[in-house]
Write an enzyme that holds these catalytic residues in place. Structure first.
Site, PDB file in Angstrom:
ATOM      1  N   ALA A  50       0.845  -1.197   0.000  1.00 53.35           N
ATOM      2  CA  ALA A  50       0.000   0.000   0.000  1.00 53.35           C
ATOM      3  C   ALA A  50       0.879   1.246   0.000  1.00 53.35           C
ATOM      4  CB  ALA A  50      -0.905   0.002   1.226  1.00 53.35           C
ATOM      5  N   ILE A  51       0.332   2.309  -0.558  1.00 52.27           N
ATOM      6  CA  ILE A  51       1.031   3.591  -0.583  1.00 52.27           C
ATOM      7  C   ILE A  51       0.075   4.648  -0.074  1.00 52.27           C
ATOM      8  CG2 ILE A  51       2.124   5.337  -2.045  1.00 52.27           C
ATOM      9  CD1 ILE A  51       2.808   3.043  -3.984  1.00 52.27           C
ATOM     10  N   GLY A  52       0.559   5.459   0.828  1.00 47.28           N
ATOM     11  CA  GLY A  52      -0.231   6.576   1.340  1.00 47.28           C
ATOM     12  C   GLY A  52       0.691   7.732   1.634  1.00 47.28           C
ATOM     13  N   GLY A  63       4.353   7.277   3.278  1.00 51.47           N
ATOM     14  CA  GLY A  63       5.117   6.475   2.333  1.00 51.47           C
ATOM     15  C   GLY A  63       4.452   5.201   1.909  1.00 51.47           C
ATOM     16  N   ALA A  65       4.037   0.684   2.389  1.00 51.02           N
ATOM     17  CA  ALA A  65       4.077  -0.471   3.280  1.00 51.02           C
ATOM     18  C   ALA A  65       3.973  -1.728   2.441  1.00 51.02           C
ATOM     19  CB  ALA A  65       2.921  -0.421   4.277  1.00 51.02           C
ATOM     20  N   CYS A  82      -8.627  -1.042  -0.682  1.00 52.36           N
ATOM     21  CA  CYS A  82      -9.031   0.012  -1.622  1.00 52.36           C
ATOM     22  C   CYS A  82     -10.539   0.060  -1.830  1.00 52.36           C
ATOM     23  CB  CYS A  82      -8.316  -0.139  -2.968  1.00 52.36           C
ATOM     24  SG  CYS A  82      -6.555   0.124  -2.874  1.00 52.36           S
TER      25      CYS A  82
END
Length: 143
Positions: A50-52, A63, A65, A82
């Site tokens: 995942a990207i946040g 960043g 994970a 998502c």
């Protein structure tokens, strides 16, 4: 600091995905891919990374994970990745013959980030207080 690269959040998100894909491939995970219109990295219809991020004045925070060990998956029980029904979360070790540790995977991630962003990540000598990846992230030098 995207002012040193490209002031484009979409480019940055895709670059993070590319680094994850390279790291997964290097670690031996087959079939990892991006999907149109969703952020993150997927393997066989299951989310593995995942990207946040948050950006302010082109400086990014937060960043990415990557789920490496099976023990990390318990945190996702009841979560629909998502918001996509029928999807679940997976980890690196579900796709390898021999499991690896987060520390071992961090070396693949470091190499991939260096390649994608054309940087050198220096590991500080004081290694007892943080994980390897956190240590690497503390000192990034432009190549």
């Amino acid at each position: 600091d995207l002012r040193r690269y490209r002031q484009d959040i979409h480019w940055y998100m895709r670059a993070l995905e590319e680094a994850i894909l390279l790291a997964l491939q290097s670690a031996g995970v087959q079939g990892a891919m991006r999907e149109d219109d969703v952020t993150g990295v997927w393997v066989k219809n299951n989310k593995i990374a995942a990207i946040g991020i948050k950006a302010r004045r082109w400086v990014t925070m937060h960043g990415l994970a990557v789920n490496v060990e099976e023990s990390s998956l318990a945190n996702f029980e009841g979560i629909v990745p998502c918001g996509l029904e029928g999807r679940s979360v997976t980890c690196v070790n579900h796709h390898l013959e021999s499991p690896i540790t987060v520390k071992e995977f961090s070396k693949h991630m470091k190499d991939a980030l260096e390649k994608v962003f054309r940087i050198y990540m220096k590991v500080p000598s004081d290694t007892h207080s943080m994980t390897d990846f956190q240590k690497m992230s503390t000192e990034i030098e432009q190549k």
